[in-house]
Motif scaffolding. Structure first.
Motif, PDB file in Angstrom:
ATOM      1  N   GLY A 121       0.810  -1.219   0.000  1.00 29.77           N
ATOM      2  CA  GLY A 121       0.000   0.000   0.000  1.00 29.77           C
ATOM      3  C   GLY A 121       0.842   1.267   0.000  1.00 29.77           C
ATOM      4  N   LEU A 122       1.869   1.282   0.824  1.00 40.17           N
ATOM      5  CA  LEU A 122       2.751   2.457   0.880  1.00 40.17           C
ATOM      6  C   LEU A 122       3.487   2.686  -0.431  1.00 40.17           C
ATOM      7  CD1 LEU A 122       4.339   2.098   4.429  1.00 40.17           C
ATOM      8  CD2 LEU A 122       2.822   3.903   3.644  1.00 40.17           C
ATOM      9  N   VAL A 123       4.039   1.638  -0.976  1.00 41.77           N
ATOM     10  CA  VAL A 123       4.788   1.762  -2.227  1.00 41.77           C
ATOM     11  C   VAL A 123       3.858   2.167  -3.367  1.00 41.77           C
ATOM     12  CG1 VAL A 123       6.112   0.457  -3.958  1.00 41.77           C
ATOM     13  CG2 VAL A 123       6.612   0.178  -1.520  1.00 41.77           C
ATOM     14  N   THR A 124       2.668   1.575  -3.388  1.00 44.46           N
ATOM     15  CA  THR A 124       1.696   1.895  -4.439  1.00 44.46           C
ATOM     16  C   THR A 124       1.276   3.352  -4.360  1.00 44.46           C
ATOM     17  OG1 THR A 124       0.884  -0.378  -4.443  1.00 44.46           O
ATOM     18  CG2 THR A 124      -0.548   1.294  -5.407  1.00 44.46           C
ATOM     19  N   ALA A 125       0.987   3.837  -3.176  1.00 41.16           N
ATOM     20  CA  ALA A 125       0.564   5.231  -3.016  1.00 41.16           C
ATOM     21  C   ALA A 125       1.662   6.186  -3.479  1.00 41.16           C
ATOM     22  CB  ALA A 125       0.189   5.507  -1.561  1.00 41.16           C
ATOM     23  N   TRP A 126       2.885   5.908  -3.106  1.00 44.29           N
ATOM     24  CA  TRP A 126       4.000   6.766  -3.498  1.00 44.29           C
ATOM     25  C   TRP A 126       4.160   6.772  -5.019  1.00 44.29           C
ATOM     26  CZ3 TRP A 126       8.569   5.613  -6.037  1.00 44.29           C
ATOM     27  CH2 TRP A 126       9.497   6.653  -6.096  1.00 44.29           C
ATOM     28  N   ALA A 184      -5.107   2.332  -8.479  1.00 44.82           N
ATOM     29  CA  ALA A 184      -3.770   1.779  -8.219  1.00 44.82           C
ATOM     30  C   ALA A 184      -3.776   0.872  -6.997  1.00 44.82           C
ATOM     31  CB  ALA A 184      -2.762   2.909  -8.035  1.00 44.82           C
ATOM     32  N   GLN A 185      -4.463   1.279  -5.934  1.00 42.68           N
ATOM     33  CA  GLN A 185      -4.523   0.459  -4.713  1.00 42.68           C
ATOM     34  C   GLN A 185      -5.241  -0.862  -4.978  1.00 42.68           C
ATOM     35  OE1 GLN A 185      -3.022   0.791  -1.920  1.00 42.68           O
ATOM     36  NE2 GLN A 185      -2.435   2.916  -1.845  1.00 42.68           N
ATOM     37  N   ALA A 245      -2.938  -3.123  -7.163  1.00 45.25           N
ATOM     38  CA  ALA A 245      -1.781  -3.606  -6.399  1.00 45.25           C
ATOM     39  C   ALA A 245      -2.201  -4.618  -5.342  1.00 45.25           C
ATOM     40  CB  ALA A 245      -1.062  -2.438  -5.747  1.00 45.25           C
ATOM     41  N   ALA A 246      -3.292  -4.348  -4.630  1.00 44.82           N
ATOM     42  CA  ALA A 246      -3.742  -5.261  -3.579  1.00 44.82           C
ATOM     43  C   ALA A 246      -4.171  -6.606  -4.169  1.00 44.82           C
ATOM     44  CB  ALA A 246      -4.887  -4.645  -2.788  1.00 44.82           C
ATOM     45  N   ARG A 247      -4.876  -6.574  -5.276  1.00 43.81           N
ATOM     46  CA  ARG A 247      -5.323  -7.825  -5.893  1.00 43.81           C
ATOM     47  C   ARG A 247      -4.135  -8.636  -6.416  1.00 43.81           C
ATOM     48  NH1 ARG A 247     -11.053  -7.751  -7.326  1.00 43.81           N
ATOM     49  NH2 ARG A 247     -10.614  -9.209  -9.014  1.00 43.81           N
ATOM     50  N   THR A 248      -3.187  -7.942  -7.035  1.00 44.28           N
ATOM     51  CA  THR A 248      -2.007  -8.632  -7.542  1.00 44.28           C
ATOM     52  C   THR A 248      -1.184  -9.218  -6.399  1.00 44.28           C
ATOM     53  OG1 THR A 248      -1.933  -7.160  -9.447  1.00 44.28           O
ATOM     54  CG2 THR A 248       0.092  -8.343  -8.919  1.00 44.28           C
ATOM     55  N   ALA A 249      -0.992  -8.446  -5.346  1.00 47.11           N
ATOM     56  CA  ALA A 249      -0.224  -8.937  -4.196  1.00 47.11           C
ATOM     57  C   ALA A 249      -0.928 -10.126  -3.550  1.00 47.11           C
ATOM     58  CB  ALA A 249      -0.039  -7.816  -3.177  1.00 47.11           C
ATOM     59  N   ARG A 250      -2.257 -10.074  -3.440  1.00 43.01           N
ATOM     60  CA  ARG A 250      -3.007 -11.181  -2.833  1.00 43.01           C
ATOM     61  C   ARG A 250      -2.875 -12.451  -3.672  1.00 43.01           C
ATOM     62  NH1 ARG A 250      -4.666 -13.282   1.814  1.00 43.01           N
ATOM     63  NH2 ARG A 250      -5.901 -11.550   2.496  1.00 43.01           N
TER      64      ARG A 250
END
Length: 98
Positions: free
Chosen positions: A20-25, A71-72, A75-80
């Protein structure tokens, strides 16, 4: 068994937070660059400032809000998916080992 599930949940929370942090940045940098290319102006730093036009402030807020959320989600779906695949491999390796 419950202890193992709790450890996995904690691992996912840590991974999810980091993602989440990396995605937001990264999203903020990319969206700011896109704004600058599209408008020819730097993104407004202070949307409350009267020096920034109302349309510009609202446009930037909409772009950032929608862009960050998309983006969140991605990223969250891919990470999961990656985390679940890693867990499945780990479980399969446990079943194969003596």
């Amino acid at each position: 068994m419950a202890d193992e599930k709790e450890k996995q949940d904690m691992a996912w929370r840590a991974i999810g937070g980091l993602v989440g942090l990396v995605t937001a940045w990264a999203a903020k940098k990319i969206l700011g660059f896109a704004w600058e290319k599209a408008t020819g102006k730097k993104p407004p730093l202070d949307n409350d400032s009267l020096e920034v036009g109302l349309g510009e402030a609202i446009g930037y807020a909409v772009l950032m809000g929608v862009g960050m959320q998309v983006a969140q989600i991605l990223a969250a779906r891919t990470a999961r998916k990656r985390y679940n695949a890693w867990k499945a491999l780990k479980e399969a390796a446990k079943e194969v080992s003596p």
